[in-house]
Design an enzyme around this catalytic site. Structure first.
Site: not given
Ligand code: COA
Length: 508
Positions: A268-269, A291, A381
Site C-alpha cells: 500500500g501507498s 514480504e 484487498n
Molecule cells: N473506511 C472506508 N474507506 C477507507 C477507510 C475507511 N476507514 N480508510 C481508507 N479508506 C479508503 C481510501 O479512501 C482509499 O479509497 P480509494 O481507493 O477509493 O481512494 C482506499 O481505502 C485505500 O486507502 P489508501 O489511503 O489509498 O491506502 P493504501 O493504498 O495504503 O491501502 C489498505 C490501505 C489497508 C487497503 C492496504 O494497506 C491493504 O490492503 N492492507 C491489508 C494487507 C496488508 O496489510 N498486507 C501487509 C503485509 S504485506
C-alpha cells in the site's frame, strides 16, 4: 527453437518440453485447482492465464486459483472478466477481482499468507492439479529458478500432480542466485528453521522438481505489471515523521539502537511512504525482513541506508523496474527472496524481533484494527501478511490517515466494523495527528491516547462523548461500550453520507 530460451534451459531433460501456451491451456479442465506463482504482481504466470482467457471464448469452464498473493491483470483482471475463476485465495488487490468478490460471484478465502503452505502440505487445500510457475532459468541440476517472487511456488510444485513452467526471458538472468528456497518438513516432524540473521541463506537457489511432473515449458516475454503505488502526500509524510519520532524515543530509552531492528513494511501507498521517511532520517545500516519489497526499499539501498533486504517478492513501479534492471549487479548482493512461509514465519519474526508496519483502514478506541472490510462487509484487498507480522513482531505498528473521503469517514471509531488485528496484537497506532503507544496499557488507558493523539480534531468530541457515556452506563466495565450506539457511525454514513454527528459539527 528460441535460442534465448534454450540457453536458459540448462538441463537436457527439460529441453524437449517446450509447448505453446495454447497447448498448455488445453490440458486445464473445468473444476481443476491451479497453484500459480506470483506475489503482489511480481513473478506471476502470464502466458497460460491469457491462453485460458482465449479458451473461454469457445469453452465453458471454471478453475480454483491459488497463488502467493495478488497477481497482475492476466489473472486478477482478465481471467476474472472472462468468468473462469470459481475460488481464489489467499490475497487479491485488483478492482475487477474485488468487484466480483463483493458481488458474490467469486468465492474468496482471505488467509494469513504464511498459512497457505501449511494448508497445502496438510492436504486441506488441494489436491492441486497443475502448478504453473514462472521461471527465469532451469539449471543443470534441474532446479527451477524463480523470477521476481517466490511466493508459494515451491509448495505448489511439490504438491501438484503436474507442473507447467513459464520460462520468462524478460527477466534479467543476473537475478539467478538471489533466491533461497527452504521448505520446512511436516508439522510434528519439523526441526527449528535455522534462520537467525536477515542475510542468512538456509536453502537452495532454486525449486527442486521431479522432471517427470513437468509436462510443459511455455516461453514468455511479458514483463511484470508495474505496481500502482501513489507517491507520498502531506499526510503520509506526517505519518512517517511521527513514526520516526516514536523510534527516536525508543532509542533514547535504550530499547533500540540507531540501527533499529529488522523492519517489515506492508503493501500500500501509506506503508511505502512511511518507509521512504527513513531517507531523511539519522537511521542507517538498516535491515529489512519483509514480504513485498516496494520502491522505497530500493531508494533506501541507493541512499546507503539499507544494508540488506530479505523478502519474498519485489514489486516496483515502471521507472523503478528500469533502474533496478540497469543496476542489478549492485542490488543482488544486498537482496534475498524466500518462500512466503519463511518470509512470514512466526518463528522467525519473533526470533529476529521485527518492527512491523502495516496499514489499517480503521482502528477503534481500544486498539482493534480493521485492514480489510469497508463498513464491515465489503472486502478491499485482504489481510495479507499483516497478521503474520503484527502478532509476532517486537513492535506491531499500524498506520492510517485519521479521516477518509474528505472527512466523511473517521478512521478512528468506537468499535471497528470488522476485526483483523485484535487489541492484543496492536502496539502502536500512527496517524498524521500523532502516535499512540499502547504497550502495557489496559483498554481504558488506551482510549485517551488514541482519541487525543490519533483521531482527527473534528471527530474527537464525538469519540470522547461515546466513551464517557459508555463508561457511565457500564459502571466502569473493563472495555466500556454502548452497543446501541457503537455501529451508528456506519449506519449514519450509509444514510446521511457522513459519520460526523450534526451535534458535534455545531461544536466545531
Ligand atoms: N473506511 C472506508 N474507506 C477507507 C477507510 C475507511 N476507514 N480508510 C481508507 N479508506 C479508503 C481510501 O479512501 C482509499 O479509497 P480509494 O481507493 O477509493 O481512494 C482506499 O481505502 C485505500 O486507502 P489508501 O489511503 O489509498 O491506502 P493504501 O493504498 O495504503 O491501502 C489498505 C490501505 C489497508 C487497503 C492496504 O494497506 C491493504 O490492503 N492492507 C491489508 C494487507 C496488508 O496489510 N498486507 C501487509 C503485509 S504485506
Amino acid at each position: 527453437m528460441n535460442k534465448d530460451a534454450l540457453e536458459r534451459i540448462r538441463n537436457e531433460q527439460f529441453r524437449g518440453k517446450i509447448v505453446s501456451a495454447e497447448e498448455a491451456a488445453s490440458w486445464i479442465k473445468d473444476g481443476m485447482k491451479l497453484g500459480l506463482s506470483g506475489f503482489t504482481r511480481a513473478g506471476d504466470a502470464k502466458a497460460v492465464p491469457m491462453a485460458l482467457v482465449n479458451k473461454a471464448k469457445t469453452e465453458s469452464f471454471k478453475v480454483d486459483v491459488y497463488t502467493g498473493a495478488s497477481l497482475g491483470p492476466e489473472v486478477d483482471q482478465y481471467m476474472v472478466e472472462a468468468g473462469i475463476i470459481n475460488k481464489r485465495l489467499p490475497f487479491q488487490a485488483e478492482p475487477a477481482m474485488r468487484k466480483k468478490v463483493n458481488a458474490g460471484e467469486i468465492i474468496y478465502v482471505d488467509q494469513h499468507l504464511s498459512h497457505t503452505a501449511e494448508l497445502v502440505r496438510s492436504g486441506l487445500i488441494g489436491p492441486i492439479d497443475f502448478a504453473i510457475v514462472e521461471a527465469m532459468t532451469i539449471t543443470e541440476e534441474g532446479l527451477i529458478i524463480p523470477t521476481t517472487s517466490v511466493g508459494n511456488s515451491a509448495i505448489y510444485v511439490e504438491h501438484a500432480k503436474h507442473v507447467i513452467i513459464e520460462l520468462n526471458i524478460s527477466h534479467p538472468s543476473e537475478l539467478e542466485g538471489i533466491h533461497d528456497i527452504y521448505i520446512p518438513a511436516k508439522q510434528g516432524e519439523r526441526e527449528p528453521i535455522p534462520l537467525t540473521k536477515v542475510d542468512q541463506r538456509i536453502g537452495t537457489i532454486g525449486i527442486s522438481v521431479d522432471p517427470d511432473k513437468v509436462i510443459g515449458i511455455v516461453v514468455s516475454y511479458q514483463p511484470d505489471a508495474p505496481s500502482t503505488i501513489v507517491p507520498a502526500d502531506e499526510e503520509t509524510a506526517l505519518i512517517a515523521n511521527h513514526f520516526l519520532q516514536f523510534l527516536r524515543e525508543e532509542v533514547k530509552t535504550g530499547r533500540l539502537t540507531e540501527e533499529l531492528a529488522p523492519l517489515q513494511s506492508g503493501v500500500g501507498s501509506i506503508a511505502n511512504a512511511v518507509f521512504s521517511g527513513f531517507l531523511n532520517s539519522e537511521f542507517s545500516d538498516l535491515e529489512i525482513y519483509s514480504e513485498v519489497l516496494q520502491d522505497s526499499v530500493f531508494d533506501l539501498m541507493d541512499a546507503g541506508k539499507v544494508k540488506y533486504a530479505s523478502g519474498c517478492s519485489f514489486t516496483l513501479s515502471e521507472e523503478k523496474v528500469q533502474q533496478v534492471h540497469e543496476n542489478i549487479e549492485k542490488y543482488r548482493d544486498h537482496l534475498i527472496l524466500r518462500p512466503q512461509e519463511i518470509s512470514n514465519h512466526p518463528e522467525i519474526i519473533r526470533r529476529l524481533g521485527l518492527i512491523s508496519i502495516n496499514t489499517a483502514l480503521e482502528c477503534d478506541i481500544y486498539g482493534n484494527v480493521n485492514s480489510t472490510h469497508i463498513s464491515g462487509t465489503k472486502m478491499v484487498n485482504g489481510i495479507g501478511g499483516s497478521g503474520d507480522f503484527a502478532r509476532n513482531a517486537r513492535l506491531g505498528v499500524f498506520v492510517t490517515k485519521s479521516i477518509a473521503k474528505n472527512g466523511k469517514i473517521s478512521s478512528i471509531v468506537p468499535f471497528v466494523s470488522h476485526v483483523d488485528h485484535t487489541e492484543h496484537d496492536v502496539d502502536v497506532i500512527v496517524t498524521e495527528q500523532g502516535y499512540a503507544d499502547l504497550r502495557g496499557l489496559a483498554p481504558k488507558e488506551r482510549v485517551q491516547k488514541i482519541i487525543d493523539n490519533c483521531a482527527h480534531p473534528m471527530y474527537r468530541p464525538q469519540l470522547q462523548a461515546y466513551f464517557d457515556e459508555a463508561l457511565e452506563q457500564t459502571g466502569g466495565h473493563q472495555t466500556p461500550h454502548n452497543l446501541d450506539k457503537a455501529f451508528t457511525w456506519y449506519t449514519n454514513l450509509a444514510k446521511k453520507g457522513t459519520m460526523l454527528d450534526t451535534v458535534f459539527e455545531v461544536v466545531q
